[in-house]
Design a protein around this motif. Structure first.
Motif, PDB file in Angstrom:
ATOM      1  N   GLU A 140       0.631  -1.308   0.573  1.00 53.34           N
ATOM      2  CA  GLU A 140       0.160   0.268   0.141  1.00 53.34           C
ATOM      3  C   GLU A 140       0.943   1.380   0.357  1.00 53.34           C
ATOM      4  O   GLU A 140      -0.016   2.344  -1.111  1.00 53.34           O
ATOM      5  N   GLU A 141       1.909   1.582   0.827  1.00 54.98           N
ATOM      6  CA  GLU A 141       3.270   2.114   0.677  1.00 54.98           C
ATOM      7  C   GLU A 141       3.291   2.872  -0.166  1.00 54.98           C
ATOM      8  O   GLU A 141       3.915   3.328  -0.804  1.00 54.98           O
ATOM      9  N   THR A 187      -5.036  11.661 -17.604  1.00 52.06           N
ATOM     10  CA  THR A 187      -3.698  10.458 -17.626  1.00 52.06           C
ATOM     11  C   THR A 187      -3.592   9.405 -17.585  1.00 52.06           C
ATOM     12  O   THR A 187      -2.963   8.513 -18.697  1.00 52.06           O
ATOM     13  N   GLY A 188      -5.081   8.959 -17.082  1.00 50.20           N
ATOM     14  CA  GLY A 188      -4.934   7.413 -16.943  1.00 50.20           C
ATOM     15  C   GLY A 188      -5.247   6.876 -15.868  1.00 50.20           C
ATOM     16  O   GLY A 188      -5.391   5.450 -15.471  1.00 50.20           O
ATOM     17  N   LEU A 189      -4.310   7.482 -15.210  1.00 46.36           N
ATOM     18  CA  LEU A 189      -2.897   7.258 -14.053  1.00 46.36           C
ATOM     19  C   LEU A 189      -4.057   6.252 -12.792  1.00 46.36           C
ATOM     20  O   LEU A 189      -5.567   7.013 -12.773  1.00 46.36           O
ATOM     21  N   LEU A 190      -3.754   5.833 -11.697  1.00 50.24           N
ATOM     22  CA  LEU A 190      -4.336   5.081 -11.001  1.00 50.24           C
ATOM     23  C   LEU A 190      -5.026   6.100  -9.492  1.00 50.24           C
ATOM     24  O   LEU A 190      -3.614   5.636  -8.845  1.00 50.24           O
ATOM     25  N   GLN A 191      -5.499   6.124  -8.991  1.00 47.36           N
ATOM     26  CA  GLN A 191      -5.034   7.134  -7.817  1.00 47.36           C
ATOM     27  C   GLN A 191      -4.961   6.296  -6.471  1.00 47.36           C
ATOM     28  O   GLN A 191      -3.814   6.630  -5.123  1.00 47.36           O
ATOM     29  N   ARG A 192      -6.306   5.817  -5.983  1.00 44.06           N
ATOM     30  CA  ARG A 192      -5.976   5.078  -5.523  1.00 44.06           C
ATOM     31  C   ARG A 192      -7.224   3.914  -5.320  1.00 44.06           C
ATOM     32  O   ARG A 192      -7.792   3.793  -6.628  1.00 44.06           O
ATOM     33  N   VAL A 193      -6.886   2.938  -4.898  1.00 42.63           N
ATOM     34  CA  VAL A 193      -7.704   2.113  -4.950  1.00 42.63           C
ATOM     35  C   VAL A 193      -8.672   0.763  -3.493  1.00 42.63           C
ATOM     36  O   VAL A 193      -7.499   1.074  -2.961  1.00 42.63           O
ATOM     37  N   TYR A 220      -2.186  -4.321  -5.238  1.00 41.45           N
ATOM     38  CA  TYR A 220      -1.535  -3.099  -4.921  1.00 41.45           C
ATOM     39  C   TYR A 220      -0.867  -3.317  -6.565  1.00 41.45           C
ATOM     40  O   TYR A 220      -0.609  -2.367  -6.617  1.00 41.45           O
ATOM     41  N   MET A 221      -0.275  -4.300  -6.011  1.00 42.11           N
ATOM     42  CA  MET A 221       1.139  -4.940  -7.348  1.00 42.11           C
ATOM     43  C   MET A 221       0.357  -4.394  -8.409  1.00 42.11           C
ATOM     44  O   MET A 221       1.383  -4.240 -10.027  1.00 42.11           O
ATOM     45  N   PHE A 222      -0.772  -4.715  -8.844  1.00 43.03           N
ATOM     46  CA  PHE A 222      -1.458  -4.591 -10.162  1.00 43.03           C
ATOM     47  C   PHE A 222      -1.765  -3.328 -10.561  1.00 43.03           C
ATOM     48  O   PHE A 222      -1.644  -2.574 -12.035  1.00 43.03           O
ATOM     49  N   ALA A 223      -2.366  -2.391  -9.714  1.00 44.09           N
ATOM     50  CA  ALA A 223      -1.721  -0.440  -9.298  1.00 44.09           C
ATOM     51  C   ALA A 223      -1.217  -0.361 -10.464  1.00 44.09           C
ATOM     52  O   ALA A 223      -0.822   0.303 -10.534  1.00 44.09           O
ATOM     53  N   LEU A 224       0.124  -0.926  -9.102  1.00 42.98           N
ATOM     54  CA  LEU A 224       1.548  -0.361  -9.298  1.00 42.98           C
ATOM     55  C   LEU A 224       2.101  -0.521 -10.154  1.00 42.98           C
ATOM     56  O   LEU A 224       2.240   0.711 -11.435  1.00 42.98           O
ATOM     57  N   ALA A 225       1.933  -2.023 -11.046  1.00 42.65           N
ATOM     58  CA  ALA A 225       2.466  -1.460 -12.588  1.00 42.65           C
ATOM     59  C   ALA A 225       1.395  -1.331 -13.738  1.00 42.65           C
ATOM     60  O   ALA A 225       1.748  -0.765 -14.285  1.00 42.65           O
ATOM     61  N   TYR A 226      -0.198  -1.195 -13.399  1.00 45.95           N
ATOM     62  CA  TYR A 226      -0.759  -0.743 -14.638  1.00 45.95           C
ATOM     63  C   TYR A 226      -0.394   1.243 -14.567  1.00 45.95           C
ATOM     64  O   TYR A 226      -0.013   1.588 -15.213  1.00 45.95           O
ATOM     65  N   ASN A 227      -0.003   1.624 -13.378  1.00 49.04           N
ATOM     66  CA  ASN A 227       0.403   3.042 -13.013  1.00 49.04           C
ATOM     67  C   ASN A 227       2.035   3.292 -14.390  1.00 49.04           C
ATOM     68  O   ASN A 227       2.351   4.215 -14.724  1.00 49.04           O
ATOM     69  N   LEU A 228       3.041   1.677 -13.724  1.00 52.46           N
ATOM     70  CA  LEU A 228       3.816   1.784 -14.854  1.00 52.46           C
ATOM     71  C   LEU A 228       4.168   1.964 -15.935  1.00 52.46           C
ATOM     72  O   LEU A 228       4.670   2.774 -16.930  1.00 52.46           O
TER      73      LEU A 228
END
Length: 448
Positions: free
Chosen positions: A90-91, A160-166, A357-365
């Motif tokens: 999460e962090e 931008t399509g960036l995922l800010q929070r889930v 959380y890792m999916f969200a992180l990878a998506y933003n990359l």
């Protein structure tokens, strides 16, 4: 492949590379109080392998040793992942989002405002007792015949399509339950786009109190009448067919200012203290437009918004803005279908949250790669191929320069029927537990 994701994204955004660096991961583990022994799968290596696994479609744990170029077994990797605290992931997501803050500030503003989209979705997971107890399964599936399903609420930056929070929660959770958490990510003057499930007085008032703006589709139970000077029922009266909002002023055809009154009943998702702070009335704007595009399911759309100035925000511009809300469905498709988040693999609640959380992180990359490609190739962001950016990030080395990515053709007003061409295998649906079905097979007499 070497574990060099942070070095790859460092080509475009040094701050994002720092958020994924070994130093950052070690520091987060330290203040979370997590301790570990020096081994092959330490927290840094485990997190980087996990990210690599997600970029490869959440592939099997047994395949990760070859992909990462590090010697370990699939079982050891699963244990190492399980040891890490959920708060670490999460962090890490939060730090990556903070590193991307300049992109949110500068990219694709609408009339000077940052715009955001919020919506709910879901994903499935293995059928284990722990996941069943926490998330639950659809009520039309018999016990032992279905899979647990999680509800997720996601906030995307529309520019931008960036995922800010889930946020993940049990399946039977209303979208509004955690929407107030999303407001903390927004600033004064930001615009929030959402569908009719979010268009309640309480939510509009919360947005207004934070000095933000809302553009929602009107709730299906809200009666909207554009006749000048029409009567209204009021919040405490019950006159069938009359709108509860008070008419204020006409702004144009199918465009008016009205006053919403505070309902007598508090919504279940809001606490008493917050409910008491809401104003008794709220001035909002209602407008309606017709979609002329053939193939669109909805022909007439009615919006409610706190953007009440018709000169600064014409009705046609608001209609186009709300139409762009559909992009959040495309974002979910990238997450769930393209990246493989539709069915997660972990068998514990903590494991499922780490995967999310890792999916969200990878998506933003991947989105970061698309933003850089959009600038270099001088094409709109939404025309850069998401899957091509994903493949480049997955296979790139630390020294690999960003090559031109596939640019999707411009296809305005494209309409495709919602049908499947490829036939599914003709098996019956599972309506009894597997053990009972197996016994039934054993009881069958062999053919003479």
């Amino acid at each position: 492949m070497a574990l060099n994701i942070s070095e790859i994204v460092g080509q475009f955004k040094i701050d994002v590379a720092k958020a994924l660096s070994a130093e950052t991961i070690t520091k987060i583990c330290g203040y979370l109080g997590y301790t570990w022994r020096e081994r092959v799968l330490d927290p840094v290596t485990t997190v980087h392998v996990f990210l690599l696994q997600i970029l490869h479609g959440n592939t099997a744990c047994t395949a990760m040793s070859r992909l990462a170029g590090v010697s370990f077994t699939g079982a050891a990797y699963c244990v190492a992942r399980g040891r890490l605290p959920v708060a670490l992931f999460e962090e890490l997501l939060q730090r990556v989002c903070e590193a991307l803050f300049p992109e949110l500030q500068e990219t694709n503003r609408w009339r000077g405002h940052r715009t955001w989209s919020v919506d709910g979705s879901s994903f499935s997971m293995p059928d284990t007792p722990e996941l069943q107890d926490y998330f639950g399964q659809p009520s039309n599936q018999a016990k032992g015949c279905g899979f647990p399903v999680a509800h997720i609420l996601a906030l995307f930056h529309a520019g931008t399509g960036l995922l800010q929070r889930v946020v993940a929660s049990p399946m039977r959770t209303h979208d509004m339950r955690h929407t107030a958490l999303m407001h903390a990510e927004l600033d004064e003057g930001d615009i929030l786009l959402a569908d009719r499930g979010f268009a309640s007085f309480a939510h509009l008032a919360l947005v207004f109190l934070r000095k933000m703006h809302a553009v929602f589709r009107c709730h299906q139970k809200q009666i909207v009448n554009f006749r000048v000077g029409r009567k209204h029922a009021g919040p405490r009266k019950s006159k069938k067919g009359l709108p509860r909002s008070r008419y204020v002023r006409r702004l144009g055809r199918w465009d008016q200012l009205v006053e919403y009154a505070k309902p007598t009943k508090k919504p279940v998702w809001m606490d008493e203290a917050t409910w008491a702070t809401l104003p008794e009335t709220l001035l909002v704007r209602e407008l309606r437009y017709r979609t002329s595009q053939r193939g669109y399911r909805t022909k007439v759309v009615t919006l409610v918004t706190t953007l009440t100035d018709p000169d600064a925000y014409p009705a046609t511009a608001l209609a186009d803005l709300y139409l762009s809300r559909w992009q959040i469905e495309v974002n979910f498709r990238h997450l769930k279908t393209t990246m493989g988040m539709e069915v997660l693999h972990c068998q514990t609640v903590a494991g499922v949250l780490k995967e999310l959380y890792m999916f969200a992180l990878a998506y933003n990359l991947v989105r970061l790669v698309m933003l850089e490609a959009s600038r270099r190739q001088k094409v709109p962001l939404d025309r850069i191929s998401f899957i091509d950016a994903l493949r480049w990030l997955r296979d790139a080395k630390a020294e690999t320069p960003l090559s031109p990515l596939v640019v999707n053709p411009e296809r305005p007003n494209r309409v495709e029927p919602r049908v499947l061409k490829r036939r599914k295998k003709e098996y019956n649906l599972m309506k009894k537990p597997r053990a009972k079905l197996r016994k039934a097979l054993y009881r069958k007499k062999p053919a003479a």
